[in-house]
Design a protein around this motif. Structure first.
Motif, short mmCIF file in Angstrom:
data_model
loop_
_atom_site.label_atom_id
_atom_site.label_comp_id
_atom_site.label_asym_id
_atom_site.label_seq_id
_atom_site.Cartn_x
_atom_site.Cartn_y
_atom_site.Cartn_z
N ASN A 228 26.23 63.92 54.22
CA ASN A 228 25.24 63.15 54.99
C ASN A 228 25.72 61.74 55.35
OD1 ASN A 228 23.42 65.32 54.71
ND2 ASN A 228 22.76 64.55 52.70
N GLN A 233 30.24 55.06 56.75
CA GLN A 233 30.37 55.49 55.35
C GLN A 233 31.48 56.53 55.23
OE1 GLN A 233 26.32 56.78 55.03
NE2 GLN A 233 25.71 55.05 53.72
N PRO A 257 25.55 44.49 55.04
CA PRO A 257 24.21 43.95 54.79
C PRO A 257 23.41 44.86 53.88
CG PRO A 257 24.73 43.93 57.14
CD PRO A 257 25.80 44.73 56.46
N GLY A 259 20.91 47.38 52.41
CA GLY A 259 20.26 48.57 52.93
C GLY A 259 21.06 49.37 53.92
N THR A 260 22.33 49.05 54.02
CA THR A 260 23.16 49.77 54.99
C THR A 260 23.84 50.99 54.37
OG1 THR A 260 24.94 48.20 54.51
CG2 THR A 260 23.61 47.80 56.48
N GLY A 261 23.64 51.22 53.07
CA GLY A 261 24.14 52.46 52.48
C GLY A 261 25.35 52.31 51.59
N LYS A 262 25.61 51.15 51.04
CA LYS A 262 26.76 50.97 50.15
C LYS A 262 26.59 51.80 48.87
CE LYS A 262 26.16 46.51 50.01
NZ LYS A 262 25.07 46.38 50.99
N THR A 263 25.42 51.68 48.27
CA THR A 263 25.19 52.43 47.04
C THR A 263 25.23 53.94 47.30
OG1 THR A 263 23.77 50.61 46.30
CG2 THR A 263 23.63 52.67 45.06
#
Ligand SMILES: Nc1ncnc2c1ncn2[C@@H]1O[C@H](COP(=O)(O)OP(=O)(O)OP(=O)(O)O)[C@@H](O)[C@H]1O
Length: 335
Positions: A228, A233, A257, A259-263
Motif C-alpha cells: 500500500n 514511500q 512533514p 502525517g505524510t507516512g514516515k511511521t
C-alpha cells in the motif's frame, strides 16, 4: 468538667469505694429532677454516664433511663423504681459525678462517642424522639460530630507529650536496647546478596537482547502493508532494502512533514526485514515515538548512550556485552 464530659478519652469520674456506696431511696429527688428535664430513652444496657454539676444531663442506669435535668445535682439519686443497686455519688475533689450499677458491664466510664452512639440507636418498641427530628436531628448530628471532633483535637492539643511519647516509643526502645547491648550500636549489618540467576541472561551463548529482538512478533498486516505504499514511500522502501541486501552498511535519512507516512514506511520495513528472519532494531529519541513501533526502544536505552554528551563520551557497553553482539547482528537499524 465540660472538658471531661466531651472528651473522647475515658475519665475516672469519681472514685467510690465499696463501703462508700449507699443504697438509694431518694425517689422524690430523682422524680423532681426527671420532671425538670423529661424522659429521653430507655435501654437496659446503659449503665454509666457523667455529668456537669450545674446543668444539662443526668444519666441513670439501673432504672433503664436517661434523664435530662436543668438544675444542679445536689445529692445521691436513685432510680425511679427504688432500685437500690444504682448509686450515684458526688466526688467533691474532682467536682464530677458518676453513676454506675453493681452489674456494670462497661466499667466506670463512657466516652462521649459511646454516649452519642447510644443516643442514636434505634431500639425495638422504644420511641426515640431524636431520630424523628427531621432537620433538627440533622442539626443535632452535626453538632454532635463537631463536639466529638473538637474534643478529639482538644485532647491532641493538650496531650502532646503523651502522644509524642507514644510515637517515639520505638525509638526509645532502640536506644534502650543499644544501652543494654552496646557493642551492636553503630555497626553495619550486611546481608548476603542473592545469587544472580543467569538462567535468563543467555541461552546457548546467545545474548538475551538478541533473543528478545528475534522474538518480536511480526504483524501480518504490517507484512502486507508494503503493498500500500505510495510512490514516495515505495522509493524510500526500495532504496533502504537494497542497502540492507548489499550488506555494506550506510546511513539513510527519511524526512517529511507530519502525517505524510514516515511511521507507516518504518512499519513496513520492520515487518519485511523481520519477516526474513533478520534483526531490525527500532529506536527513537523519545519513549512515545519508540512505543509506536513493535519492539521499539529509545536510542539511549538500546545503545547505552550517556545522557551527558561531551568530548570523549562513549556508549557504555563493552565489546563482549550482549548489546555489542546485537549490533553486530543487526541487519537494519531504524531510528
Ligand atoms: N501508504 C499509506 N496507505 C495508507 N495509509 C497510510 C499510508 N501512509 C500513511 N498512512 C496513514 O496516514 C497516517 C499518518 O501516517 P504516519 O503516522 O505514518 O505519518 P508520520 O509521517 O509518521 O506522522 P508524524 O510525523 O506526525 O509521526 C496514519 O494513519 C497512516 O496509517
Amino acid at each position: 468538667m465540660a472538658r471531661n464530659l466531651y472528651s473522647n478519652q475515658r475519665h475516672p469520674l469519681v472514685n467510690v469505694s465499696k463501703h462508700q456506696r449507699s443504697r438509694c431511696h431518694n425517689r422524690n429527688n430523682l422524680q423532681r429532677q426527671s420532671q425538670q428535664g423529661g424522659f429521653v430513652a430507655r435501654h437496659p444496657l446503659f449503665n454509666v454516664f457523667n455529668n456537669q454539676r450545674n446543668n444539662d444531663e443526668v444519666i441513670c442506669e439501673k432504672d433503664k433511663t436517661i434523664k435530662e435535668v436543668d438544675g444542679p445535682i445536689q445529692s445521691i439519686y436513685n432510680d425511679d423504681h427504688g432500685n437500690d443497686e444504682v448509686i450515684f455519688e458526688e466526688d467533691t475533689n474532682e467536682d464530677e459525678y458518676m453513676f454506675f450499677g453493681e452489674d456494670s458491664v462497661s466499667g466506670l466510664w463512657v466516652t462521649m462517642r459511646e454516649y452519642y452512639c447510644y443516643k442514636f440507636h434505634t431500639r425495638p418498641n422504644i420511641f426515640n424522639p431524636i431520630l424523628h427530628g427531621g432537620r433538627l436531628f440533622q442539626q443535632f448530628a452535626v453538632d454532635t460530630y463537631i463536639k466529638i471532633e473538637s474534643s478529639r483535637l482538644d485532647y491532641m492539643w493538650h496531650h502532646q507529650n503523651k502522644i509524642r511519647a507514644d510515637l517515639y516509643q520505638g525509638l526509645l526502645d532502640n536506644i534502650q536496647a543499644g544501652e543494654q547491648n552496646g557493642d551492636a550500636v553503630g555497626k553495619r549489618k550486611s546481608f548476603p546478596l542473592p545469587d544472580i540467576d543467569k538462567q535468563h541472561e543467555t541461552t546457548d551463548d546467545i545474548p538475551m537482547v538478541i533473543i528478545e529482538e528475534t522474538s518480536i512478533e511480526v504483524d501480518p498486516e504490517d507484512v502486507s502493508s508494503h503493498k500500500n505504499l505510495n510512490n514516495e514511500q515505495r522509493k524510500a522502501y526500495d532504496e533502504i532494502l537494497a542497502t540492507v541486501d548489499r550488506q555494506r552498511g550506510g546511513i539513510l535519512f527519511v524526512d517529511g512533514p507530519g502525517g505524510t507516512g514516515k511511521t507507516f514506511l518504518y512499519m513496513a520495513l520492520l515487518a519485511t526485514v523481520r519477516g526474513q528472519g533478520k534483526i531490525a532494531v527500532a529506536t527513537a529519541t523519545s519513549g512515545v515515538a519508540a512505543s509506536i513501533m513493535p519492539g521499539g526502544r529509545t536510542a539511549h536505552s538500546r545503545f547505552k548512550i550517556p545522557l551527558k554528551i561531551d568530548n570523549g563520551a562513549i556508549c557504555s557497553f563493552t565489546k563482549q556485552s550482549g548489546t555489542a553482539k546485537l549490533l553486530q547482528s543487526i541487519t537494519n537499524n531504524l531510528g
